[in-house]
Design an enzyme around this catalytic site. Structure first.
Site, PDB file in Angstrom:
ATOM      1  N   HIS A 196      38.050  49.660  57.060  1.00 55.53           N
ATOM      2  CA  HIS A 196      39.039  50.733  57.118  1.00 55.53           C
ATOM      3  C   HIS A 196      38.391  52.005  57.645  1.00 55.53           C
ATOM      4  O   HIS A 196      37.185  52.214  57.502  1.00 55.53           O
ATOM      5  CB  HIS A 196      39.650  50.991  55.734  1.00 55.53           C
ATOM      6  CG  HIS A 196      38.653  51.301  54.680  1.00 55.53           C
ATOM      7  ND1 HIS A 196      37.885  50.335  54.062  1.00 55.53           N
ATOM      8  CD2 HIS A 196      38.271  52.485  54.133  1.00 55.53           C
ATOM      9  CE1 HIS A 196      37.084  50.902  53.181  1.00 55.53           C
ATOM     10  NE2 HIS A 196      37.294  52.211  53.205  1.00 55.53           N
ATOM     11  N   HIS A 221      38.829  56.247  57.634  1.00 54.05           N
ATOM     12  CA  HIS A 221      39.442  57.403  56.977  1.00 54.05           C
ATOM     13  C   HIS A 221      39.833  58.445  58.035  1.00 54.05           C
ATOM     14  O   HIS A 221      39.020  58.772  58.907  1.00 54.05           O
ATOM     15  CB  HIS A 221      38.457  58.090  56.031  1.00 54.05           C
ATOM     16  CG  HIS A 221      37.981  57.246  54.894  1.00 54.05           C
ATOM     17  ND1 HIS A 221      38.451  57.407  53.608  1.00 54.05           N
ATOM     18  CD2 HIS A 221      37.071  56.238  54.834  1.00 54.05           C
ATOM     19  CE1 HIS A 221      37.850  56.545  52.801  1.00 54.05           C
ATOM     20  NE2 HIS A 221      37.002  55.820  53.519  1.00 54.05           N
TER      21      HIS A 221
HETATM   22  P1  5GP Z   1      35.582  53.615  50.973  1.00 54.47           P
HETATM   23  O1  5GP Z   1      34.873  54.384  49.897  1.00 54.47           O
HETATM   24  O2  5GP Z   1      35.498  52.127  50.751  1.00 54.47           O
HETATM   25  O3  5GP Z   1      35.222  54.017  52.369  1.00 54.47           O
HETATM   26  O4  5GP Z   1      37.105  54.044  50.835  1.00 54.47           O
HETATM   27  C1  5GP Z   1      38.011  53.366  50.028  1.00 54.47           C
HETATM   28  C2  5GP Z   1      39.175  54.298  49.842  1.00 54.47           C
HETATM   29  O5  5GP Z   1      40.262  53.530  49.329  1.00 54.47           O
HETATM   30  C3  5GP Z   1      38.926  55.423  48.840  1.00 54.47           C
HETATM   31  O6  5GP Z   1      39.097  56.673  49.503  1.00 54.47           O
HETATM   32  C4  5GP Z   1      39.955  55.186  47.750  1.00 54.47           C
HETATM   33  O7  5GP Z   1      40.495  56.373  47.258  1.00 54.47           O
HETATM   34  C5  5GP Z   1      40.989  54.328  48.455  1.00 54.47           C
HETATM   35  N1  5GP Z   1      41.708  53.408  47.594  1.00 54.47           N
HETATM   36  C6  5GP Z   1      41.181  52.539  46.690  1.00 54.47           C
HETATM   37  N2  5GP Z   1      42.147  51.813  46.093  1.00 54.47           N
HETATM   38  C7  5GP Z   1      43.319  52.228  46.648  1.00 54.47           C
HETATM   39  C8  5GP Z   1      44.681  51.837  46.441  1.00 54.47           C
HETATM   40  O8  5GP Z   1      45.013  50.974  45.638  1.00 54.47           O
HETATM   41  N3  5GP Z   1      45.623  52.474  47.188  1.00 54.47           N
HETATM   42  C9  5GP Z   1      45.293  53.446  48.105  1.00 54.47           C
HETATM   43  N4  5GP Z   1      46.293  53.999  48.788  1.00 54.47           N
HETATM   44  N5  5GP Z   1      44.018  53.833  48.320  1.00 54.47           N
HETATM   45  C10 5GP Z   1      43.036  53.236  47.606  1.00 54.47           C
END
Ligand code: 5GP
Length: 141
Positions: free
Chosen positions: A98, A100
């Site tokens: 993903h 951001h």
């Molecule tokens: P990472 O830290 O893996 O780059 O980002 C994961 C992102 O997913 C985080 O910013 C977190 O807030 C978001 N996230 C985790 N679980 C959920 C969810 O169930 N729904 C949504 N909309 N975002 C999520």
């Protein structure tokens, strides 16, 4: 077990969706770093950047641009960060690729994680040499 994002793709858990096509989905981050913080995922559950074939990389990048334009039109931020974590050590908490999109406003201090003055010009040159020596070593396909 399916990732939390696959469960969103499958409609098993809700999300505030912004855009969807055959390969990608964009929705608001549930714990936003800033107003309008959005995630763009590839629907296929692949862990990191290193795992994506070029067509999926392009599809996600295209959706990032489309959604970034819509965010800019709707919220009128002063700028946007495009951020993408790979592996737990980088801060990746969901092992499903993903990107951001983090809208930014002047003086918001939403992200302050760079460290000026921690590397010398010689170290920069040596690091560039080490990395560029490996360009093209792996099959891009
Ligand atoms: P990472 O830290 O893996 O780059 O980002 C994961 C992102 O997913 C985080 O910013 C977190 O807030 C978001 N996230 C985790 N679980 C959920 C969810 O169930 N729904 C949504 N909309 N975002 C999520």
């Amino acid at each position: 077990m399916a990732s939390i994002f696959t469960r969103i793709v499958n409609g098993e858990i809700p999300a505030a969706k912004l855009y969807e096509d055959a390969q990608t989905l964009a929705f608001l981050d549930v714990s936003p770093a800033s107003h309008g913080h959005t995630l763009v995922i590839c629907k296929q559950e692949l862990p990191t950047l290193l795992d994506l074939p070029p067509d999926l990389l392009f599809a996600v990048a295209r959706t990032v641009q489309l959604v970034a334009r819509a965010i800019t039109a709707a919220l009128q931020p002063d700028g946007l960060n495009i951020l993408q974590n790979n592996g737990a050590a980088s801060g990746q908490t969901v092992a499903h690729y993903h990107v951001h999109i983090i809208p930014r406003w002047k003086g918001d201090h939403a992200l302050n994680h760079w460290k000026p003055g921690t590397i010398t010009p010689d170290e920069l040159r040596d690091l560039a040499t080490t990395i560029s020596a490996r360009m093209g070593v792996e099959d891009a396909a």
